[in-house]
Design an enzyme around this catalytic site. Sequence first.
Site, PDB file in Angstrom:
ATOM      1  N   HIS A 221      -1.639   6.809   4.960  1.00  0.00           N
ATOM      2  CA  HIS A 221      -0.255   7.019   5.407  1.00  0.00           C
ATOM      3  C   HIS A 221      -0.254   6.982   6.943  1.00  0.00           C
ATOM      4  CE1 HIS A 221       3.818   8.279   5.419  1.00  0.00           C
ATOM      5  NE2 HIS A 221       3.720   9.546   5.022  1.00  0.00           N
ATOM      6  N   HIS A 260       1.817  -2.455   2.279  1.00  0.00           N
ATOM      7  CA  HIS A 260       2.878  -1.454   2.161  1.00  0.00           C
ATOM      8  C   HIS A 260       3.338  -1.385   0.714  1.00  0.00           C
ATOM      9  CE1 HIS A 260       6.560   0.765   2.970  1.00  0.00           C
ATOM     10  NE2 HIS A 260       5.946   1.137   4.079  1.00  0.00           N
ATOM     11  N   ASP A 312       1.931   0.508  11.676  1.00  0.00           N
ATOM     12  CA  ASP A 312       0.787   1.157  12.318  1.00  0.00           C
ATOM     13  C   ASP A 312      -0.162   0.183  13.016  1.00  0.00           C
ATOM     14  OD1 ASP A 312       1.436   3.821  11.673  1.00  0.00           O
ATOM     15  OD2 ASP A 312       0.876   3.425   9.609  1.00  0.00           O
TER      16      ASP A 312
HETATM   17  N1  COA Z   1      -6.174  -4.584   3.043  1.00  0.00           N
HETATM   18  C1  COA Z   1      -6.637  -5.406   2.080  1.00  0.00           C
HETATM   19  N2  COA Z   1      -6.089  -5.483   0.851  1.00  0.00           N
HETATM   20  C2  COA Z   1      -5.014  -4.723   0.621  1.00  0.00           C
HETATM   21  C3  COA Z   1      -4.472  -3.857   1.585  1.00  0.00           C
HETATM   22  C4  COA Z   1      -5.099  -3.820   2.828  1.00  0.00           C
HETATM   23  N3  COA Z   1      -4.656  -3.006   3.793  1.00  0.00           N
HETATM   24  N4  COA Z   1      -3.395  -3.239   1.078  1.00  0.00           N
HETATM   25  C5  COA Z   1      -3.263  -3.663  -0.170  1.00  0.00           C
HETATM   26  N5  COA Z   1      -4.245  -4.568  -0.469  1.00  0.00           N
HETATM   27  C6  COA Z   1      -4.457  -5.264  -1.729  1.00  0.00           C
HETATM   28  C7  COA Z   1      -5.172  -4.351  -2.701  1.00  0.00           C
HETATM   29  O1  COA Z   1      -6.566  -4.445  -2.593  1.00  0.00           O
HETATM   30  C8  COA Z   1      -4.627  -4.834  -4.016  1.00  0.00           C
HETATM   31  O2  COA Z   1      -5.289  -6.022  -4.345  1.00  0.00           O
HETATM   32  P1  COA Z   1      -5.623  -6.404  -5.882  1.00  0.00           P
HETATM   33  O3  COA Z   1      -4.274  -6.545  -6.532  1.00  0.00           O
HETATM   34  O4  COA Z   1      -6.410  -7.659  -5.788  1.00  0.00           O
HETATM   35  O5  COA Z   1      -6.404  -5.235  -6.427  1.00  0.00           O
HETATM   36  C9  COA Z   1      -3.181  -5.203  -3.704  1.00  0.00           C
HETATM   37  O6  COA Z   1      -3.174  -5.520  -2.304  1.00  0.00           O
HETATM   38  C10 COA Z   1      -2.210  -4.062  -3.950  1.00  0.00           C
HETATM   39  O7  COA Z   1      -2.672  -2.922  -3.231  1.00  0.00           O
HETATM   40  P2  COA Z   1      -2.403  -1.415  -3.605  1.00  0.00           P
HETATM   41  O8  COA Z   1      -3.391  -0.555  -2.884  1.00  0.00           O
HETATM   42  O9  COA Z   1      -2.327  -1.279  -5.095  1.00  0.00           O
HETATM   43  O10 COA Z   1      -0.970  -1.225  -3.042  1.00  0.00           O
HETATM   44  P3  COA Z   1      -0.278   0.152  -2.840  1.00  0.00           P
HETATM   45  O11 COA Z   1       1.164  -0.126  -2.863  1.00  0.00           O
HETATM   46  O12 COA Z   1      -0.792   1.187  -3.762  1.00  0.00           O
HETATM   47  O13 COA Z   1      -0.816   0.564  -1.386  1.00  0.00           O
HETATM   48  C11 COA Z   1      -1.020   1.068   0.842  1.00  0.00           C
HETATM   49  C12 COA Z   1      -0.067   0.604  -0.250  1.00  0.00           C
HETATM   50  C13 COA Z   1      -0.222   1.218   2.137  1.00  0.00           C
HETATM   51  C14 COA Z   1      -1.622   2.422   0.480  1.00  0.00           C
HETATM   52  C15 COA Z   1      -2.128   0.022   1.029  1.00  0.00           C
HETATM   53  O14 COA Z   1      -1.563  -1.207   1.382  1.00  0.00           O
HETATM   54  C16 COA Z   1      -3.182   0.460   2.018  1.00  0.00           C
HETATM   55  O15 COA Z   1      -4.090   1.207   1.671  1.00  0.00           O
HETATM   56  N6  COA Z   1      -3.081  -0.002   3.313  1.00  0.00           N
HETATM   57  C17 COA Z   1      -4.007   0.407   4.347  1.00  0.00           C
HETATM   58  C18 COA Z   1      -3.583   1.748   4.945  1.00  0.00           C
HETATM   59  C19 COA Z   1      -2.334   1.636   5.770  1.00  0.00           C
HETATM   60  O16 COA Z   1      -2.196   0.768   6.609  1.00  0.00           O
HETATM   61  N7  COA Z   1      -1.417   2.579   5.532  1.00  0.00           N
HETATM   62  C20 COA Z   1      -0.169   2.685   6.266  1.00  0.00           C
HETATM   63  C21 COA Z   1       0.989   2.375   5.370  1.00  0.00           C
HETATM   64  S1  COA Z   1       2.517   2.309   6.275  1.00  0.00           S
END
Ligand code: COA
Length: 375
Positions: A221, A260, A312
């Site tokens: 987050h 996201h 971010d």
């Molecule tokens: N880097 C690489 N791959 C990513 C990614 C990232 N930052 N964010 C998502 N993905 C990929 C996942 O590996 C997944 O791939 P798959 O379908 O092949 O397994 C797919 O995209 C969906 O990801 P998921 O984690 O299920 O999405 P979510 O909606 O649960 O997660 C976040 C959203 C923000 C938690 C996630 O994108 C993340 O962890 N980002 C990094 C942390 C971040 O920047 N957070 C700030 C958010 S404002």
Amino acid sequence: MSPEIEIAKPGLEGVVAGDTAICCVDQGKLLYRGYPISELAEKTAFGEVAYLLIYGELPTAAQLKWIRKQWSEFHGLRSEVLNTLRMIPAGVPMMSVLRTCISMASHFDPVEGQELDSLKRRAVWLLAVASDIVTARYRLLNGKEPIKPQTGVSHAHQMLYSFHGTEPDELSVRLLDMTLVLYAEHDFNASTFTNRVVASTASDMTSATVSAIGALKGPLHGGANEEAINLILRFKSAEEAGAWVNEALANKEKIMGFGHRVYKHGDHRAVILEREMRKLAAVKGRQDLVAIYDAIKDPVVNKEHPIYPNVDYPCGLVYYLMGLPPDLYTPLFACSRIAGWCAHYIEQIQNNRLYRPLSRYIGPPLRSVPPIEKR
Ligand code: COA
């Protein structure tokens, strides 16, 4: 449990958990009380946006003057809070310090009462006290005493002055202001939802804020802005960064500052901030960092299933180029998001229903407790 409610939604993805009139987050738009984020970022200062979120409308000139006066009156930490700041060991993350010290400060809350007007004033107090805690801690860690806050200036100006003890330059004030506007609100994200869950138990505004700080701290987050800049700073060249990111993607590693839950085609705030980051980097002569930024970004946004930067990713670099250390980035996010959290707290308690979802049990079947010698 009846079959129709047995469908579990991990992460509550796609679940509408309540109504809100504060913010609209959509693939195509981001609105704070109906105003597009691009216009707010361009035309308003954080004080106006905080007023909009907490009081419901953009302030008139007199109302803006009033909220700044409130801030001035609320600024300045009590000795009990300053002593707490001095007692916390130097290595403790700033978000943990903020969580503890807001809690401590709330024992001397200058705003009395729980009626609507008091809650709105308490929100303004929380914004003032949070920025005082972060700036005072920063100064103490650098061997300097906290300084007397300035009066009548913008929130961003006040924060920069309190960090450095000198008059901030116009560009830094404008950029900090813009990041605070962009961070102020984002509907039912993890920390705001945490805040609303606490509000729904009829607990107090400070407890809801402290809980939300805990949620924001996580690297999935708000903690992502610190992770993002630390990633950029790991590399000496764009080539090195590009090689790393390709390998990381092949290994299915998460790249911090990308992705996201709601935006699948890009985050409006990241687009706005990236533009500003490029201008700032040119002024500071740090094209080397922009090259690393792009070398990480390009393979992620150009892969078969693109993932776009969230707010971010550029924000980490903007703050770094402004000369702020990474440990401050998530606390700065918190110092802004308090406006959104408090607006949600007020909205939740005005039309409250306790949050209490169900879970699907996947543990062992019914069994009886064996005597201790037979376990
Ligand atoms: N880097 C690489 N791959 C990513 C990614 C990232 N930052 N964010 C998502 N993905 C990929 C996942 O590996 C997944 O791939 P798959 O379908 O092949 O397994 C797919 O995209 C969906 O990801 P998921 O984690 O299920 O999405 P979510 O909606 O649960 O997660 C976040 C959203 C923000 C938690 C996630 O994108 C993340 O962890 N980002 C990094 C942390 C971040 O920047 N957070 C700030 C958010 S404002």
